[in-house]
Motif scaffolding. Sequence first.
Motif, PDB file in Angstrom:
ATOM      1  N   TYR A 146      -7.859   1.794  -2.304  1.00 14.11           N
ATOM      2  CA  TYR A 146      -7.626   2.890  -3.248  1.00 14.11           C
ATOM      3  C   TYR A 146      -8.957   3.358  -3.825  1.00 14.11           C
ATOM      4  O   TYR A 146      -9.837   2.546  -4.104  1.00 14.11           O
ATOM      5  CB  TYR A 146      -6.726   2.458  -4.409  1.00 14.11           C
ATOM      6  CG  TYR A 146      -5.267   2.459  -4.079  1.00 14.11           C
ATOM      7  CD1 TYR A 146      -4.519   3.642  -4.122  1.00 14.11           C
ATOM      8  CD2 TYR A 146      -4.604   1.290  -3.733  1.00 14.11           C
ATOM      9  CE1 TYR A 146      -3.175   3.649  -3.822  1.00 14.11           C
ATOM     10  CE2 TYR A 146      -3.250   1.289  -3.425  1.00 14.11           C
ATOM     11  CZ  TYR A 146      -2.544   2.471  -3.474  1.00 14.11           C
ATOM     12  OH  TYR A 146      -1.211   2.481  -3.176  1.00 14.11           O
ATOM     13  N   ASN A 190       5.683  -2.980  -5.702  1.00 11.76           N
ATOM     14  CA  ASN A 190       5.587  -4.093  -4.766  1.00 11.76           C
ATOM     15  C   ASN A 190       5.447  -5.474  -5.393  1.00 11.76           C
ATOM     16  O   ASN A 190       5.543  -6.469  -4.692  1.00 11.76           O
ATOM     17  CB  ASN A 190       4.407  -3.858  -3.809  1.00 11.76           C
ATOM     18  CG  ASN A 190       4.594  -2.596  -3.004  1.00 11.76           C
ATOM     19  OD1 ASN A 190       5.577  -2.442  -2.302  1.00 11.76           O
ATOM     20  ND2 ASN A 190       3.652  -1.676  -3.124  1.00 11.76           N
ATOM     21  N   TYR A 191       5.212  -5.540  -6.692  1.00 10.74           N
ATOM     22  CA  TYR A 191       5.045  -6.830  -7.359  1.00 10.74           C
ATOM     23  C   TYR A 191       6.200  -7.044  -8.318  1.00 10.74           C
ATOM     24  O   TYR A 191       6.464  -6.202  -9.183  1.00 10.74           O
ATOM     25  CB  TYR A 191       3.719  -6.873  -8.133  1.00 10.74           C
ATOM     26  CG  TYR A 191       3.473  -8.192  -8.820  1.00 10.74           C
ATOM     27  CD1 TYR A 191       2.818  -9.220  -8.171  1.00 10.74           C
ATOM     28  CD2 TYR A 191       3.930  -8.417 -10.111  1.00 10.74           C
ATOM     29  CE1 TYR A 191       2.595 -10.441  -8.790  1.00 10.74           C
ATOM     30  CE2 TYR A 191       3.726  -9.628 -10.746  1.00 10.74           C
ATOM     31  CZ  TYR A 191       3.056 -10.638 -10.079  1.00 10.74           C
ATOM     32  OH  TYR A 191       2.853 -11.844 -10.693  1.00 10.74           O
ATOM     33  N   LYS A 196       3.666  -8.469 -14.177  1.00 12.69           N
ATOM     34  CA  LYS A 196       3.561  -7.078 -13.728  1.00 12.69           C
ATOM     35  C   LYS A 196       2.953  -6.172 -14.798  1.00 12.69           C
ATOM     36  O   LYS A 196       2.019  -5.418 -14.524  1.00 12.69           O
ATOM     37  CB  LYS A 196       4.922  -6.534 -13.318  1.00 12.69           C
ATOM     38  CG  LYS A 196       4.847  -5.090 -12.813  1.00 12.69           C
ATOM     39  CD  LYS A 196       6.213  -4.473 -12.597  1.00 12.69           C
ATOM     40  CE  LYS A 196       6.845  -5.023 -11.354  1.00 12.69           C
ATOM     41  NZ  LYS A 196       8.048  -4.277 -10.943  1.00 12.69           N
ATOM     42  N   GLN A 200      -4.793  -7.426  -1.388  1.00  9.44           N
ATOM     43  CA  GLN A 200      -4.294  -6.635  -0.261  1.00  9.44           C
ATOM     44  C   GLN A 200      -3.619  -5.345  -0.726  1.00  9.44           C
ATOM     45  O   GLN A 200      -3.737  -4.309  -0.084  1.00  9.44           O
ATOM     46  CB  GLN A 200      -3.316  -7.454   0.577  1.00  9.44           C
ATOM     47  CG  GLN A 200      -3.970  -8.561   1.351  1.00  9.44           C
ATOM     48  CD  GLN A 200      -2.958  -9.431   2.077  1.00  9.44           C
ATOM     49  OE1 GLN A 200      -1.763  -9.171   2.054  1.00  9.44           O
ATOM     50  NE2 GLN A 200      -3.434 -10.476   2.716  1.00  9.44           N
ATOM     51  N   THR A 201      -2.925  -5.410  -1.843  1.00  9.24           N
ATOM     52  CA  THR A 201      -2.206  -4.244  -2.359  1.00  9.24           C
ATOM     53  C   THR A 201      -3.157  -3.169  -2.869  1.00  9.24           C
ATOM     54  O   THR A 201      -2.914  -1.976  -2.674  1.00  9.24           O
ATOM     55  CB  THR A 201      -1.234  -4.677  -3.484  1.00  9.24           C
ATOM     56  OG1 THR A 201      -0.308  -5.631  -2.949  1.00  9.24           O
ATOM     57  CG2 THR A 201      -0.465  -3.490  -4.048  1.00  9.24           C
ATOM     58  N   LEU A 202      -4.251  -3.571  -3.496  1.00 14.45           N
ATOM     59  CA  LEU A 202      -5.132  -2.604  -4.156  1.00 14.45           C
ATOM     60  C   LEU A 202      -6.333  -2.155  -3.320  1.00 14.45           C
ATOM     61  O   LEU A 202      -6.907  -1.103  -3.585  1.00 14.45           O
ATOM     62  CB  LEU A 202      -5.624  -3.183  -5.483  1.00 14.45           C
ATOM     63  CG  LEU A 202      -4.516  -3.484  -6.492  1.00 14.45           C
ATOM     64  CD1 LEU A 202      -5.097  -4.125  -7.738  1.00 14.45           C
ATOM     65  CD2 LEU A 202      -3.728  -2.232  -6.829  1.00 14.45           C
ATOM     66  N   PHE A 229      -2.316 -11.327  -2.674  1.00 12.83           N
ATOM     67  CA  PHE A 229      -1.397 -10.190  -2.611  1.00 12.83           C
ATOM     68  C   PHE A 229      -1.945  -9.010  -3.405  1.00 12.83           C
ATOM     69  O   PHE A 229      -1.907  -7.866  -2.939  1.00 12.83           O
ATOM     70  CB  PHE A 229      -0.007 -10.587  -3.138  1.00 12.83           C
ATOM     71  CG  PHE A 229       0.962  -9.449  -3.100  1.00 12.83           C
ATOM     72  CD1 PHE A 229       1.608  -9.124  -1.919  1.00 12.83           C
ATOM     73  CD2 PHE A 229       1.202  -8.676  -4.224  1.00 12.83           C
ATOM     74  CE1 PHE A 229       2.497  -8.044  -1.863  1.00 12.83           C
ATOM     75  CE2 PHE A 229       2.072  -7.601  -4.187  1.00 12.83           C
ATOM     76  CZ  PHE A 229       2.728  -7.292  -2.999  1.00 12.83           C
ATOM     77  N   ILE A 230      -2.466  -9.273  -4.580  1.00  5.46           N
ATOM     78  CA  ILE A 230      -3.045  -8.203  -5.406  1.00  5.46           C
ATOM     79  C   ILE A 230      -4.222  -7.568  -4.670  1.00  5.46           C
ATOM     80  O   ILE A 230      -4.355  -6.340  -4.624  1.00  5.46           O
ATOM     81  CB  ILE A 230      -3.465  -8.741  -6.797  1.00  5.46           C
ATOM     82  CG1 ILE A 230      -2.247  -9.253  -7.571  1.00  5.46           C
ATOM     83  CG2 ILE A 230      -4.222  -7.677  -7.588  1.00  5.46           C
ATOM     84  CD1 ILE A 230      -1.146  -8.246  -7.805  1.00  5.46           C
ATOM     85  N   ALA A 236       1.538   1.189  -6.882  1.00  2.00           N
ATOM     86  CA  ALA A 236       1.609   0.162  -5.839  1.00  2.00           C
ATOM     87  C   ALA A 236       2.033  -1.182  -6.426  1.00  2.00           C
ATOM     88  O   ALA A 236       2.852  -1.897  -5.847  1.00  2.00           O
ATOM     89  CB  ALA A 236       0.265   0.040  -5.119  1.00  2.00           C
ATOM     90  N   ILE A 237       1.495  -1.520  -7.601  1.00  2.00           N
ATOM     91  CA  ILE A 237       1.892  -2.780  -8.256  1.00  2.00           C
ATOM     92  C   ILE A 237       3.335  -2.679  -8.738  1.00  2.00           C
ATOM     93  O   ILE A 237       4.143  -3.592  -8.521  1.00  2.00           O
ATOM     94  CB  ILE A 237       0.934  -3.120  -9.418  1.00  2.00           C
ATOM     95  CG1 ILE A 237      -0.474  -3.411  -8.894  1.00  2.00           C
ATOM     96  CG2 ILE A 237       1.478  -4.284 -10.254  1.00  2.00           C
ATOM     97  CD1 ILE A 237      -0.576  -4.578  -7.933  1.00  2.00           C
TER      98      ILE A 237
END
Length: 106
Positions: A62, A78-79, A84, A57-59, A54-55, A74-75
């Motif tokens: 950028y 979404n986290y 966190k 895909q999220t980052l 997940f981390i 984003a973190i």
Amino acid sequence: MNNVIFIAGHARLPGGMAAQSMFQTLTVTAELDRRYGVILECSCTLATEHGREFINQTLRGYSLRDGIEGPVKAIENNYSGKAKNAITAALKDLYKQFEMLQKEND
């Protein structure tokens, strides 16, 4: 592979986490495009593969040349988990490493 750099950021984990029993710190690592500062791949020392993916895909995507605010936001948005604050702190540390590399290469 000369166009890719690997950097890491670290932060202390909060107590009571599964990952905290294995590590005292959380590490976020990233492969970056050297020219544009874009995160190509990212990983962290969260306990679950699902969390690590997940981390990533999220980052991914950028550019650190645009600053660290986008990835941190984003973190934050979404986290939701005990790690966190540690993830965002490790990202900020990773960004400091990126800035130091940029200064060395100027």
